[in-house]
Design an enzyme around this catalytic site. Structure first.
Site, PDB file in Angstrom:
ATOM      1  N   TYR A 111     -16.053  18.859 -14.715  1.00 43.27           N
ATOM      2  CA  TYR A 111     -16.520  17.464 -14.715  1.00 43.27           C
ATOM      3  C   TYR A 111     -17.429  17.261 -13.502  1.00 43.27           C
ATOM      4  CZ  TYR A 111     -16.376  12.458 -13.836  1.00 43.27           C
ATOM      5  OH  TYR A 111     -16.715  11.158 -13.558  1.00 43.27           O
TER       6      TYR A 111
ATOM      7  N   ARG B 151       0.844  -1.200   0.000  1.00 44.72           N
ATOM      8  CA  ARG B 151       0.000   0.000   0.000  1.00 44.72           C
ATOM      9  C   ARG B 151       0.881   1.252   0.000  1.00 44.72           C
ATOM     10  NH1 ARG B 151      -1.021   1.982   4.499  1.00 44.72           N
ATOM     11  NH2 ARG B 151      -1.787   0.139   5.602  1.00 44.72           N
TER      12      ARG B 151
ATOM     13  N   LYS C 166      -8.565   7.128 -18.812  1.00 43.04           N
ATOM     14  CA  LYS C 166      -8.911   7.572 -20.159  1.00 43.04           C
ATOM     15  C   LYS C 166      -7.718   7.379 -21.106  1.00 43.04           C
ATOM     16  CE  LYS C 166     -12.741   8.385 -18.128  1.00 43.04           C
ATOM     17  NZ  LYS C 166     -12.678   9.106 -16.924  1.00 43.04           N
TER      18      LYS C 166
ATOM     19  N   ASP D  79      -6.832  19.696 -14.475  1.00 45.03           N
ATOM     20  CA  ASP D  79      -7.260  18.371 -14.921  1.00 45.03           C
ATOM     21  C   ASP D  79      -7.083  18.344 -16.438  1.00 45.03           C
ATOM     22  OD1 ASP D  79      -8.646  16.152 -15.853  1.00 45.03           O
ATOM     23  OD2 ASP D  79     -10.240  16.311 -14.350  1.00 45.03           O
TER      24      ASP D  79
HETATM   25  C1  LIG Z   1     -12.169  15.255 -16.997  1.00 40.92           C
HETATM   26  C2  LIG Z   1     -12.341  14.146 -16.017  1.00 40.92           C
HETATM   27  N1  LIG Z   1     -11.736  14.244 -14.824  1.00 40.92           N
HETATM   28  C3  LIG Z   1     -11.865  13.266 -13.901  1.00 40.92           C
HETATM   29  C4  LIG Z   1     -12.636  12.147 -14.143  1.00 40.92           C
HETATM   30  C5  LIG Z   1     -12.787  11.094 -13.064  1.00 40.92           C
HETATM   31  O1  LIG Z   1     -11.996  10.001 -13.326  1.00 40.92           O
HETATM   32  P1  LIG Z   1     -12.277   8.500 -12.793  1.00 40.92           P
HETATM   33  O2  LIG Z   1     -13.536   8.047 -13.473  1.00 40.92           O
HETATM   34  O3  LIG Z   1     -11.056   7.770 -13.186  1.00 40.92           O
HETATM   35  O4  LIG Z   1     -12.460   8.608 -11.319  1.00 40.92           O
HETATM   36  C6  LIG Z   1     -13.268  12.000 -15.364  1.00 40.92           C
HETATM   37  C7  LIG Z   1     -14.097  10.810 -15.640  1.00 40.92           C
HETATM   38  O5  LIG Z   1     -14.829  10.755 -16.602  1.00 40.92           O
HETATM   39  C8  LIG Z   1     -13.120  13.029 -16.334  1.00 40.92           C
HETATM   40  O6  LIG Z   1     -13.735  12.950 -17.527  1.00 40.92           O
END
Ligand SMILES: Cc1ncc(COP(=O)(O)O)c(C=O)c1O
Length: 377
Positions: free
Chosen positions: A103, A51, A200, A175
């Protein structure tokens, strides 16, 4: 890794080394949860319990830091685990500035997990620099940016917002999930930390969930996020780290192909009479095109469009595709389409006639034919 190398070379080599035990070129997956102490009680190879750290996570983190041009990286069990870890580092009364079209998961984390934490959040149009400046307060500690944004593909001027955050004494974090570190390197533009849902493009095959946080310099929010990872325990497994790192091998080439395909699809849709609007930063008419052209090396694989005739027409188009898969998420080899407002629920700010697409690695001609027949149907 010696260097400096170009990004394609970094993607293949950073964090990897020939396995000293076997000579294996591909890194082994170390499933052991625990590691032997030396006779002196110390851990001679620095790993103690998986961990806290393990060889697969460390390899991934080294590679992610190199890709971003950052000082250090942390790998988490999901993109939203990064949001949780960063926000956990704030104090009651601290103020967060976030994009009004952020998001939706970030709004959920702040509203449903941290509602009792005494944090204040202002959602602002990050493309309006004056509004961002006006929204900053003496208590602002975190400026959250997402560019390109999900699902409207708005573009935030990273250098300008980084400067506003610095002046306000806040940490800026971008992000960059939609761009990946191949198309956009926020740290080079003065942003303090960058995060991705590695689920992604970085993982790239729709088969592993994860998140990354990379910092340009030592700071208290990164250190607190590290504690949240190590002791809070939102860690990816060794296999998940391995899969994600394997995805990085081809990331630069995949991003080029995603971008090329998406540009063709966006141009096709922009000329189609059944389409009301196309949101793609590569189109010269997109309001963020100039900024995107300055801070991105290509415009990525995400395209949203609004269908003439409202929600029902949009749903009909989504149900009429044959090659696209109706699915959420993005960044994999298969093209996806989704009615975004349905996913986001009652609180959505997304137009009801909007469809979001993750343009995959198929041939663009086939994707265009498929969309053409769905729009006619
Ligand atoms: C721009 C963006 N940030 C963060 C996330 C969250 O990621 P996760 O689904 O891996 O928790 C997403 C998920 O779709 C996203 O599109």
């Amino acid at each position: 890794m010696p260097g400096p190398y170009k990004i394609e070379t970094t993607a293949v080599h950073a964090g990897r080394r020939i396995d000293p035990a076997t000579g294996a070129v591909v890194p082994p997956i170390h499933l052991s949860t625990t590691f032997e102490r030396g006779a002196d009680g110390e851990y001679p190879l620095s790993y103690s319990y998986s961990r806290e750290d393990n060889p697969n996570r460390r390899a991934l983190e080294e590679c992610l830091a190199a890709l971003e041009g950052g000082k250090e990286a942390l790998a988490f069990s999901s993109g939203l685990a990064v949001v949780t870890a960063v926000v956990q580092g704030l104090e009651p009364g601290d103020h967060i500035l976030a994009p009004d079209d952020v998001y939706y998961g970030l709004r959920k984390v702040l509203g449903e997990i941290f509602a009792k934490a005494g944090l204040k959040t202002t959602y602002v149009d990050m493309t309006d620099l004056y509004a961002v400046q006006q929204a900053a307060r003496p208590s602002t500690r975190l400026v959250w940016i997402e560019t390109p944004s999900n699902p409207l593909m708005k573009i935030t001027d990273l250098a300008a917002v980084a400067a506003i955050a610095r002046k306000a004494g806040a940490i800026s974090i971008c992000d960059g999930t939609f761009a990946s570190p191949i198309l956009q390197r926020p740290l080079d533009l003065g942003i303090d930390m960058v995060t991705h849902s590695t689920t992604k493009y970085i993982g790239g095959h729709s088969d592993v969930v994860g998140g990354s946080l990379v910092t340009r310099f030592d700071n208290y929010l990164f250190e607190r996020a590290r504690k949240s990872q190590k002791y809070g325990g939102a860690v990816p497994s060794p296999f998940e780290c391995w899969l994600t790192l394997r995805g990085v091998d081809t990331l630069p080439y995949r991003m080029r192909a995603h971008s090329g395909n998406a540009s063709r699809v966006a141009e096709f849709l922009a000329a189609h009479p059944a389409v009301e609007a196309v949101h793609y930063p590569g189109l010269p008419g997109h309001p963020g095109h100039q900024v995107a052209a300055r801070q991105m090396s290509a415009f990525g694989g995400m395209v949203s469009f609004q269908v003439r005739g409202g929600r029902d027409r949009a749903m009909k188009v989504a149900s009429g595709v044959r090659l696209f898969t109706r699915a959420t998420s993005l960044g994999g080899p298969h093209s996806f389409i989704e009615h975004r407002a349905s996913i986001e629920g009652a609180m959505t700010r997304t137009p009801q006639n909007l469809l979001r697409m993750s343009i995959g690695l198929e041939n663009a001609d086939d994707l265009i034919i498929d969309l053409g027949q769905a729009l006619q149907g």
